[in-house]
Design a protein around this motif. Sequence first.
Motif, PDB file in Angstrom:
ATOM      1  N   GLY A  31      -2.418  -0.296 -29.429  1.00 22.50           N
ATOM      2  CA  GLY A  31      -2.849  -1.320 -28.227  1.00 22.50           C
ATOM      3  C   GLY A  31      -1.520  -1.481 -27.097  1.00 22.50           C
ATOM      4  N   VAL A  32      -0.209  -1.540 -27.820  1.00 19.94           N
ATOM      5  CA  VAL A  32       0.681  -1.790 -27.156  1.00 19.94           C
ATOM      6  C   VAL A  32       1.086  -0.192 -26.297  1.00 19.94           C
ATOM      7  CG1 VAL A  32       3.248  -2.122 -26.938  1.00 19.94           C
ATOM      8  CG2 VAL A  32       1.739  -3.963 -27.889  1.00 19.94           C
ATOM      9  N   SER A  33       1.056   0.871 -27.144  1.00 22.76           N
ATOM     10  CA  SER A  33       1.320   2.209 -26.704  1.00 22.76           C
ATOM     11  C   SER A  33       0.228   2.514 -25.262  1.00 22.76           C
ATOM     12  CB  SER A  33       1.395   3.349 -27.750  1.00 22.76           C
ATOM     13  OG  SER A  33       2.243   2.883 -28.919  1.00 22.76           O
ATOM     14  N   TYR A  34      -0.815   2.606 -25.912  1.00 19.02           N
ATOM     15  CA  TYR A  34      -1.957   2.955 -24.950  1.00 19.02           C
ATOM     16  C   TYR A  34      -2.013   1.978 -23.775  1.00 19.02           C
ATOM     17  CZ  TYR A  34      -6.372   4.682 -23.253  1.00 19.02           C
ATOM     18  OH  TYR A  34      -7.353   5.269 -22.352  1.00 19.02           O
ATOM     19  N   ASN A  35      -1.834   0.818 -23.825  1.00 13.65           N
ATOM     20  CA  ASN A  35      -2.127  -0.248 -22.689  1.00 13.65           C
ATOM     21  C   ASN A  35      -0.924  -0.448 -21.899  1.00 13.65           C
ATOM     22  OD1 ASN A  35      -5.036  -0.679 -22.785  1.00 13.65           O
ATOM     23  ND2 ASN A  35      -4.437  -1.253 -24.981  1.00 13.65           N
ATOM     24  N   SER A  36       0.343  -0.428 -22.619  1.00 13.94           N
ATOM     25  CA  SER A  36       1.489  -0.407 -21.825  1.00 13.94           C
ATOM     26  C   SER A  36       1.739   0.668 -20.809  1.00 13.94           C
ATOM     27  CB  SER A  36       2.693  -0.318 -22.743  1.00 13.94           C
ATOM     28  OG  SER A  36       2.852  -1.531 -23.483  1.00 13.94           O
ATOM     29  N   GLY A  37       1.063   2.072 -21.211  1.00 20.69           N
ATOM     30  CA  GLY A  37       0.863   2.873 -20.130  1.00 20.69           C
ATOM     31  C   GLY A  37       0.017   2.536 -18.948  1.00 20.69           C
ATOM     32  N   ARG A  38      -0.952   1.565 -19.007  1.00 23.36           N
ATOM     33  CA  ARG A  38      -1.536   0.983 -17.942  1.00 23.36           C
ATOM     34  C   ARG A  38      -0.764   0.323 -16.847  1.00 23.36           C
ATOM     35  NH1 ARG A  38      -7.839  -0.032 -19.555  1.00 23.36           N
ATOM     36  NH2 ARG A  38      -8.133   1.460 -21.498  1.00 23.36           N
ATOM     37  N   LEU A  39       0.256  -0.217 -17.630  1.00 21.97           N
ATOM     38  CA  LEU A  39       1.421  -0.959 -16.616  1.00 21.97           C
ATOM     39  C   LEU A  39       1.786   0.281 -15.750  1.00 21.97           C
ATOM     40  CD1 LEU A  39       3.277  -3.460 -18.824  1.00 21.97           C
ATOM     41  CD2 LEU A  39       1.710  -4.008 -16.996  1.00 21.97           C
ATOM     42  N   PHE A  40       2.366   1.224 -16.266  1.00 21.48           N
ATOM     43  CA  PHE A  40       2.660   2.296 -15.203  1.00 21.48           C
ATOM     44  C   PHE A  40       1.782   2.901 -14.400  1.00 21.48           C
ATOM     45  CE2 PHE A  40       5.988   1.744 -18.684  1.00 21.48           C
ATOM     46  CZ  PHE A  40       7.247   2.148 -18.244  1.00 21.48           C
ATOM     47  N   ALA A  41       0.515   3.160 -14.925  1.00 13.55           N
ATOM     48  CA  ALA A  41      -0.459   3.639 -14.171  1.00 13.55           C
ATOM     49  C   ALA A  41      -0.898   2.705 -13.024  1.00 13.55           C
ATOM     50  CB  ALA A  41      -1.861   3.751 -14.971  1.00 13.55           C
ATOM     51  N   ALA A  42      -0.645   1.177 -13.384  1.00 15.45           N
ATOM     52  CA  ALA A  42      -0.659   0.160 -12.149  1.00 15.45           C
ATOM     53  C   ALA A  42      -0.041   0.714 -10.972  1.00 15.45           C
ATOM     54  CB  ALA A  42      -0.493  -1.243 -12.553  1.00 15.45           C
ATOM     55  N   ALA A  43       1.319   0.856 -11.546  1.00 18.98           N
ATOM     56  CA  ALA A  43       2.346   1.251 -10.454  1.00 18.98           C
ATOM     57  C   ALA A  43       1.858   2.645  -9.685  1.00 18.98           C
ATOM     58  CB  ALA A  43       3.684   1.599 -11.042  1.00 18.98           C
ATOM     59  N   GLY A  44       1.360   3.377 -10.453  1.00 19.53           N
ATOM     60  CA  GLY A  44       0.829   4.801  -9.957  1.00 19.53           C
ATOM     61  C   GLY A  44      -0.395   4.427  -8.953  1.00 19.53           C
ATOM     62  N   ALA A  45      -1.518   3.521  -9.442  1.00 19.57           N
ATOM     63  CA  ALA A  45      -2.473   3.116  -8.583  1.00 19.57           C
ATOM     64  C   ALA A  45      -2.142   2.556  -7.211  1.00 19.57           C
ATOM     65  CB  ALA A  45      -3.506   1.977  -9.099  1.00 19.57           C
ATOM     66  N   LEU A  46      -0.915   1.460  -7.359  1.00 18.92           N
ATOM     67  CA  LEU A  46      -0.422   1.051  -6.019  1.00 18.92           C
ATOM     68  C   LEU A  46       0.152   2.027  -5.253  1.00 18.92           C
ATOM     69  CD1 LEU A  46       1.261  -2.265  -7.397  1.00 18.92           C
ATOM     70  CD2 LEU A  46      -0.872  -2.057  -5.587  1.00 18.92           C
ATOM     71  N   SER A  47       0.887   2.967  -5.769  1.00 17.11           N
ATOM     72  CA  SER A  47       1.632   4.040  -5.079  1.00 17.11           C
ATOM     73  C   SER A  47       0.433   4.765  -4.266  1.00 17.11           C
ATOM     74  CB  SER A  47       2.387   4.897  -5.981  1.00 17.11           C
ATOM     75  OG  SER A  47       3.509   4.125  -6.388  1.00 17.11           O
ATOM     76  N   GLN A  48      -0.631   5.024  -4.976  1.00 10.17           N
ATOM     77  CA  GLN A  48      -1.787   5.938  -4.406  1.00 10.17           C
ATOM     78  C   GLN A  48      -2.591   5.122  -3.193  1.00 10.17           C
ATOM     79  OE1 GLN A  48      -2.882   8.742  -5.046  1.00 10.17           O
ATOM     80  NE2 GLN A  48      -5.007   9.280  -5.024  1.00 10.17           N
ATOM     81  N   GLY A  49      -2.677   3.902  -3.255  1.00 16.04           N
ATOM     82  CA  GLY A  49      -3.317   3.181  -2.354  1.00 16.04           C
ATOM     83  C   GLY A  49      -2.268   3.250  -1.144  1.00 16.04           C
ATOM     84  N   GLN A  50      -1.065   3.173  -1.473  1.00 20.56           N
ATOM     85  CA  GLN A  50      -0.008   3.196  -0.216  1.00 20.56           C
ATOM     86  C   GLN A  50       0.004   4.729   0.441  1.00 20.56           C
ATOM     87  OE1 GLN A  50       1.377   0.194   1.063  1.00 20.56           O
ATOM     88  NE2 GLN A  50       0.278  -0.916  -0.606  1.00 20.56           N
ATOM     89  N   LEU A  51      -0.081   5.627  -0.639  1.00 24.09           N
ATOM     90  CA  LEU A  51      -0.133   6.950  -0.101  1.00 24.09           C
ATOM     91  C   LEU A  51      -1.259   7.233   0.889  1.00 24.09           C
ATOM     92  CD1 LEU A  51       1.323   8.860  -3.538  1.00 24.09           C
ATOM     93  CD2 LEU A  51       2.401   8.605  -1.140  1.00 24.09           C
ATOM     94  N   VAL A  52      -2.431   6.766   0.398  1.00 27.76           N
ATOM     95  CA  VAL A  52      -3.688   6.942   0.935  1.00 27.76           C
ATOM     96  C   VAL A  52      -3.521   6.374   2.272  1.00 27.76           C
ATOM     97  CG1 VAL A  52      -6.055   6.284   1.219  1.00 27.76           C
ATOM     98  CG2 VAL A  52      -5.306   7.196  -0.883  1.00 27.76           C
ATOM     99  N   SER A  53      -2.919   5.053   2.485  1.00 26.53           N
ATOM    100  CA  SER A  53      -2.838   4.637   3.758  1.00 26.53           C
ATOM    101  C   SER A  53      -1.579   5.571   4.617  1.00 26.53           C
ATOM    102  CB  SER A  53      -2.276   3.224   3.649  1.00 26.53           C
ATOM    103  OG  SER A  53      -2.063   2.405   4.699  1.00 26.53           O
ATOM    104  N   HIS A  54      -0.657   5.787   3.986  1.00 25.38           N
ATOM    105  CA  HIS A  54       0.367   6.638   4.491  1.00 25.38           C
ATOM    106  C   HIS A  54      -0.029   7.824   5.096  1.00 25.38           C
ATOM    107  CE1 HIS A  54       4.397   8.537   5.238  1.00 25.38           C
ATOM    108  NE2 HIS A  54       4.072   9.343   4.516  1.00 25.38           N
ATOM    109  N   TYR A  55      -1.049   8.500   4.400  1.00 20.86           N
ATOM    110  CA  TYR A  55      -1.450   9.648   5.062  1.00 20.86           C
ATOM    111  C   TYR A  55      -2.882   9.457   5.781  1.00 20.86           C
ATOM    112  CZ  TYR A  55       1.524  12.485   1.796  1.00 20.86           C
ATOM    113  OH  TYR A  55       2.753  12.827   1.014  1.00 20.86           O
TER     114      TYR A  55
END
Length: 412
Positions: free
Chosen positions: A353-377
Motif C-alpha cells: 500500500g505504501v509503495s504503490y500509493n506513495s507513488g501517487r504523491l509524486f503522481a499528484a505533483a505530475g498532475a499539478l505540473s500537467q495542469g500548469q503545462l496545459v495552461s502554459h501551452y
Amino acid sequence: MNETAKINRAQSLTLIAAFLGWMFDGLEQGIFPLVARPALQDMLKVTSDAEVGKWMGYITALFLVGAAAGGLVFGWLGDRIGRVRAMSASILTYSIFSGLCAFAGTPWQLGGLRFVASVGMGGEWALGVALVMECWPAKHRPLLAGTIGAAANVGYVLIAVLGVFFKVTPTSWRWVMVAGAAPALLTFLIQIFVPESERWKEAVKQRVVSPVREIFMPPLRRRTLFGIAFASIALIGTWGSVQWLPLWADKLTGGKMPTAKAYTQICSGIGAVIGCFIGPWVGGRIGRRPAYFGLCLMSLGACAFLFRSVSEFGGLFLGMVFLVGGITAAFYGWFPLYLPELFPTRVRATGQGVSYNSGRLFAAAGALSQGQLVSHYGGSYAQAGSVVTLIYALGMILIWFAPETKDKPLPE
C-alpha cells in the motif's frame, strides 16, 4: 466437502472479491475523466480549456494524495485487523463519497469529496492483492496479477460504455456521479462470504506487528523505496498524460461530439485490460526487471508518437490511444506480481500500500505540473503530455538496481 474443495472455494471467493473491488475502483477512477470537462465548465461557467485544465490538475492531485493516504491507512488496518474487514471498509468509503460528488457545487467541493473517496480506493488495491497472493499457489502468480490488474480497467471500460449511451454534458454529469455509490453493496457480500487469509492469521500470531515502522527500517527500507520509485514512474506517466486523453478528445472535437470522450476511454480501457495480462506474463517469463525496462521503453516511444504526431480525432487517434492505454497499463499487472514478492506476510499489505500509493504523491505533483503545462501551452494537452511522459526514461535506468524476484517464494 473435502479439504481440497474447501481450499478451491476459498481461493475462488478471494479472487472474485478482489476482482470486483478493484473493478469498481477502476469504475470510480473512470468517472472523473468522463465528467471532468463538462462538470468544471458547469461549475466555473467557462469554456476555456486553460481554466478547466488548471482545475483538473488540482482535483487530480487531491485524488492522488488521498489515495496515497489510503494506501497507508488501510494497508496498516489490513495488517492489524485482517485483509477482509479492512477491504470492506475501503470499498464502503470510496462508494459513498463518490456518490456524494453528485451534490458538489464548486470545484473545491468536488475535489474534497474525490479526496475522501480516493482514500478508500488507495487502500483497496493493496488489500485485494495481499489477500489473493497469500491464498493462491505461487505458480498462478502471473495470471493472478494480470487478472487483478485488468479488473480496474474493466471498470474503466464499463463507465465509458455508459458514456456512449448517456451523453455527459454540463447539465447531465451529476447523474453519472450518482452511479458511483453502487459498489457499497459489495461490502456486505465480502463480509459474509470471503474467508480471511490463513497466512496472515499465522503471521500475526508469531510476533507483534508494527508494519509502518518495519517497512522503513533495514532490511526492508531499500525495497520499500524501490517500490515507491517504480510506482511513481508508472503513475506519473498515467495520471500526467493518459488520464487526460478524454479531455483532449473533447477539445479536438470542439465539444460537439460528447461520445468522443467515451470512445477514447473505451479504446484506452480495452488496451489496458490486454496490457495488464501481458505485463505480468512477460515478467513471469523473462524476469521482473527486464519486463519493467521493456514497458518503460515502449511507453516512452508510444506516448511520444501520440502526443507529437497526432493532431485530430479519428482512427489514428483512437488506435494510438488503444496502444498507449495497453502499454502504460501493463505496469498495473506487473505491480501485483512484483510488490508482494518484496515484503513478508506480516507487513505485506502495508508495504504494498505504501509503495504503490506513495507513488501517487509524486503522481499528484505530475498532475499539478500537467495542469500548469496545459495552461502554459495555451490549453494544449498534447504538448504537456509529451513533456510529462519523459519520466519513463528514469525507470529504464533505476530498475537495474532493484532485486530480481523471479522463481522465488513469497517472503514469510
